[in-house]
Design an enzyme around this catalytic site. Structure first.
Site, PDB file in Angstrom:
ATOM      1  N   HIS A 196       0.994  -0.914   0.056  1.00  0.00           N
ATOM      2  CA  HIS A 196       0.202   0.117   0.180  1.00  0.00           C
ATOM      3  C   HIS A 196       1.122   1.551  -0.312  1.00  0.00           C
ATOM      4  O   HIS A 196       0.310   2.427  -0.739  1.00  0.00           O
ATOM      5  CB  HIS A 196      -1.379   0.270   1.357  1.00  0.00           C
ATOM      6  CG  HIS A 196      -1.932  -1.280   1.336  1.00  0.00           C
ATOM      7  ND1 HIS A 196      -1.596  -1.873   2.244  1.00  0.00           N
ATOM      8  CD2 HIS A 196      -2.417  -1.259   0.153  1.00  0.00           C
ATOM      9  CE1 HIS A 196      -2.843  -2.654   2.631  1.00  0.00           C
ATOM     10  NE2 HIS A 196      -3.950  -2.775   0.712  1.00  0.00           N
ATOM     11  N   LYS A 227     -17.283  -7.078   6.870  1.00  0.00           N
ATOM     12  CA  LYS A 227     -16.012  -7.698   6.937  1.00  0.00           C
ATOM     13  C   LYS A 227     -15.280  -8.144   8.494  1.00  0.00           C
ATOM     14  O   LYS A 227     -15.514  -6.995   9.571  1.00  0.00           O
ATOM     15  CB  LYS A 227     -15.217  -6.915   6.146  1.00  0.00           C
ATOM     16  CG  LYS A 227     -14.697  -7.284   5.123  1.00  0.00           C
ATOM     17  CD  LYS A 227     -14.090  -6.104   4.197  1.00  0.00           C
ATOM     18  CE  LYS A 227     -12.824  -6.509   2.333  1.00  0.00           C
ATOM     19  NZ  LYS A 227     -12.030  -5.500   2.450  1.00  0.00           N
ATOM     20  N   ARG A 250      -2.113  -6.224  -7.515  1.00  0.00           N
ATOM     21  CA  ARG A 250      -0.569  -8.184  -7.329  1.00  0.00           C
ATOM     22  C   ARG A 250      -0.701  -8.637  -8.567  1.00  0.00           C
ATOM     23  O   ARG A 250       0.275  -9.147  -8.849  1.00  0.00           O
ATOM     24  CB  ARG A 250      -1.002  -8.263  -6.589  1.00  0.00           C
ATOM     25  CG  ARG A 250      -0.912  -7.261  -4.959  1.00  0.00           C
ATOM     26  CD  ARG A 250      -0.797  -7.778  -3.887  1.00  0.00           C
ATOM     27  NE  ARG A 250      -2.087  -8.145  -3.827  1.00  0.00           N
ATOM     28  CZ  ARG A 250      -2.312  -9.470  -2.730  1.00  0.00           C
ATOM     29  NH1 ARG A 250      -1.041 -10.581  -2.602  1.00  0.00           N
ATOM     30  NH2 ARG A 250      -3.642  -9.479  -2.839  1.00  0.00           N
ATOM     31  N   SER A 266      -2.075  -7.658   3.057  1.00  0.00           N
ATOM     32  CA  SER A 266      -2.784  -7.568   4.440  1.00  0.00           C
ATOM     33  C   SER A 266      -3.369  -8.514   4.693  1.00  0.00           C
ATOM     34  O   SER A 266      -3.670  -8.458   6.179  1.00  0.00           O
ATOM     35  CB  SER A 266      -4.093  -6.623   4.465  1.00  0.00           C
ATOM     36  OG  SER A 266      -3.994  -4.986   4.519  1.00  0.00           O
TER      37      SER A 266
END
Length: 152
Positions: free
Chosen positions: A17, A41, A90, A127
């Site tokens: 990030h 979440k 990614r 993460s």
């Protein structure tokens, strides 16, 4: 002013990030790191703590702001007069997902999305992986930006 938002959960904010923000600052005047609140979440760090950790990290960079938001990302961008949404990707799977969201956001608002490919050495950092390592008591400092304090 060329203002962008960089939305995400950032639970926690990783070196990947950080790299995206640093690269975005080379062509944007301001980047708002936008922490989306998603009640569905399950997060490791409360929203307020994520905001605090990232603000502290960028305390000496006036071109970076950090805010939490609820609702659609595109509405947050419009409220802050951002011209661009920045996203890091990614994998090919990330690209396919981000392409769809970018198309919808452009149709809803006219706001463009700029996709920044993750640097090859950072593609394995996420993460999710960092949270899992934390759960098992592992040292995650190699995956966090220098100066990031997750123990605030």
């Amino acid at each position: 002013m060329k203002r962008a938002i960089f939305p995400g959960t950032f639970d926690p904010f990783t070196i990947g990030h950080y790299s995206v923000v640093q690269r975005a600052l080379t062509f944007m005047d301001e980047v708002i790191i936008s922490i989306g609140i998603n009640e569905s979440k399950r997060t490791c760090f409360p929203t307020e703590k994520r905001v605090e950790m990232i603000r502290k990290l960028y305390a000496n960079e006036p071109r970076v702001k950090v805010e939490a938001y609820n609702g659609l990302t595109v509405d947050f961008a419009l409220q802050h007069e951002a011209k661009v949404i920045i996203r890091g990707i990614r994998t090919v799977r990330d690209f396919e997902y981000e392409e769809t969201i970018a198309d919808i956001n452009r149709k809803l608002s006219g706001i463009e999305t700029i996709l920044l490919f993750t640097e090859p050495e950072l593609t394995s950092v996420s993460s999710t992986i960092v949270r899992e390592l934390l759960q098992f008591g592992k040292d995650v400092t190699p995956f966090l930006p220098e100066g990031m304090d997750i123990n605030l």
